[in-house]
Enzyme design. Sequence first.
Site, mmCIF file in Angstrom:
data_model
loop_
_atom_site.group_PDB
_atom_site.id
_atom_site.type_symbol
_atom_site.label_atom_id
_atom_site.label_comp_id
_atom_site.label_asym_id
_atom_site.label_seq_id
_atom_site.Cartn_x
_atom_site.Cartn_y
_atom_site.Cartn_z
ATOM 1 N N LYS A 94 1.519 -6.563 -19.438
ATOM 2 C CA LYS A 94 1.056 -6.781 -20.807
ATOM 3 C C LYS A 94 1.990 -7.693 -21.606
ATOM 4 O O LYS A 94 1.546 -8.391 -22.512
ATOM 5 C CB LYS A 94 0.931 -5.433 -21.534
ATOM 6 C CG LYS A 94 -0.304 -4.642 -21.155
ATOM 7 C CD LYS A 94 -1.495 -5.123 -21.949
ATOM 8 C CE LYS A 94 -2.691 -4.189 -21.749
ATOM 9 N NZ LYS A 94 -3.890 -4.734 -22.395
ATOM 10 N N ARG A 95 3.263 -7.664 -21.295
ATOM 11 C CA ARG A 95 4.196 -8.450 -22.104
ATOM 12 C C ARG A 95 3.940 -9.953 -21.956
ATOM 13 O O ARG A 95 4.401 -10.755 -22.763
ATOM 14 C CB ARG A 95 5.645 -8.128 -21.735
ATOM 15 C CG ARG A 95 6.064 -8.596 -20.362
ATOM 16 C CD ARG A 95 7.553 -8.324 -20.098
ATOM 17 N NE ARG A 95 7.918 -8.659 -18.730
ATOM 18 C CZ ARG A 95 7.806 -7.845 -17.712
ATOM 19 N NH1 ARG A 95 7.321 -6.624 -17.892
ATOM 20 N NH2 ARG A 95 8.158 -8.225 -16.494
#
Length: 420
Positions: free
Chosen positions: A202-203
Amino acid sequence: MPPVVRMAPSPTGFLHIGGVHTALFNWLFARHEGGEFRLRIENTDTSREVDEATQHIEESLRWLGLTWDGPVTFQLDRMERCEQEARRLVDEGKAYEDEGAIRIRMPDEGTTGWDDLIRGRVEVANETIEDLVAIRADGRPTYNFASPVEDWLDGITHVLRGDDHISNTPKQIRILEAFGAPVPQYGHLANILGPDGKKLSKRHGAVGVDEFRAEGYIPEAIVNYLALLGWSYDDKTEIMTVPELIERFTLERVGASPAVFDYAKLEHFNGVHLRMLPPDEYAERLVTYLREQGYDWNEQLIRAAVPLVQEKISRLGEFPQFAGFLFRDVQPDPALLDGGAPMLAAAREELERVEPFTADRIEVALRAAADRLGLKPRQAFQPIRVAVTGSKVSPGLFESIELLGRETALERLNAAAGPS
């Protein structure tokens, strides 16, 4: 014999693009070889969350075009069979009970190996493999027991999965050998990394199918791009249709090195695939996308805008900002209109009498007005563009004015120029 492969996700949430990558390589291999691609849900309960996640996985795969063969199977439905098979191994002396659990005996000497379809020969010292818990004390099978049992029951011939499963493979081979069951051929795909060289997460940005869909990516582009992460047809061909991918895909050209997910390259692929669509198909996709995203804009006008946007935007999600002026009021920045009053007034006069109100007639009229005022086209048309679209960047000016219609175009010019 045609191969039978499977995707076996856990229903724990959204479908990660890494899981899609694994599913895609299985699917392409099966379709190229004339085999079967199965979908198996590795669930151990039937909660509402599991049901929702399962539906989401199925919907995501359908949207991508990765259709499966036969019914979806569920690990939960095989738990009793797993326990029966484990007890059979106990009876045969190949397993034993330990504090309520059942463990499979692993050899202490020698090695367990396989010819990995992607990595070549892999050998593991048996002394490093612990006796495996097959059935927990609560009666539930472990992943490393249930997975090969289900592969056996489903007739899986090839297991293509992420390289994080390499450590599981020797255990699963030994379990299948204990049953006297056929051992599939194994191939372990390299991870997909983010731009920073770490496992995609997700980052780095969007990683779920839903997120890419909401941003206006189309399935053909995602499939094309993902296929090239770890596989290539040759050293130059990149843009391929799904039928071309099926025809060309072979495991021999799958590499063992991690691939980096490049969001900019995916966007480029998406733009190319959007431009490849016939205009009617593009319009259908655009209308469907905007409905999914909650826009209730005039469908006829959306379709009419397609020639203005198809060559210009890389994602369907760019349409609302790029062409939203056709459907909602605009608030031009006064600073961008500074000094444009004479041209706005001249444009207003010209557009009042243009007949018919078509892009080519509009262009002739506005160029004539610019000539009369001694203005170069760029200098003349920017204030008009800002007035009618609210932005310095828009689709073709004359076509945009035609789509807006005389009444709306004049209203916006009036508002921008002030009273005449």
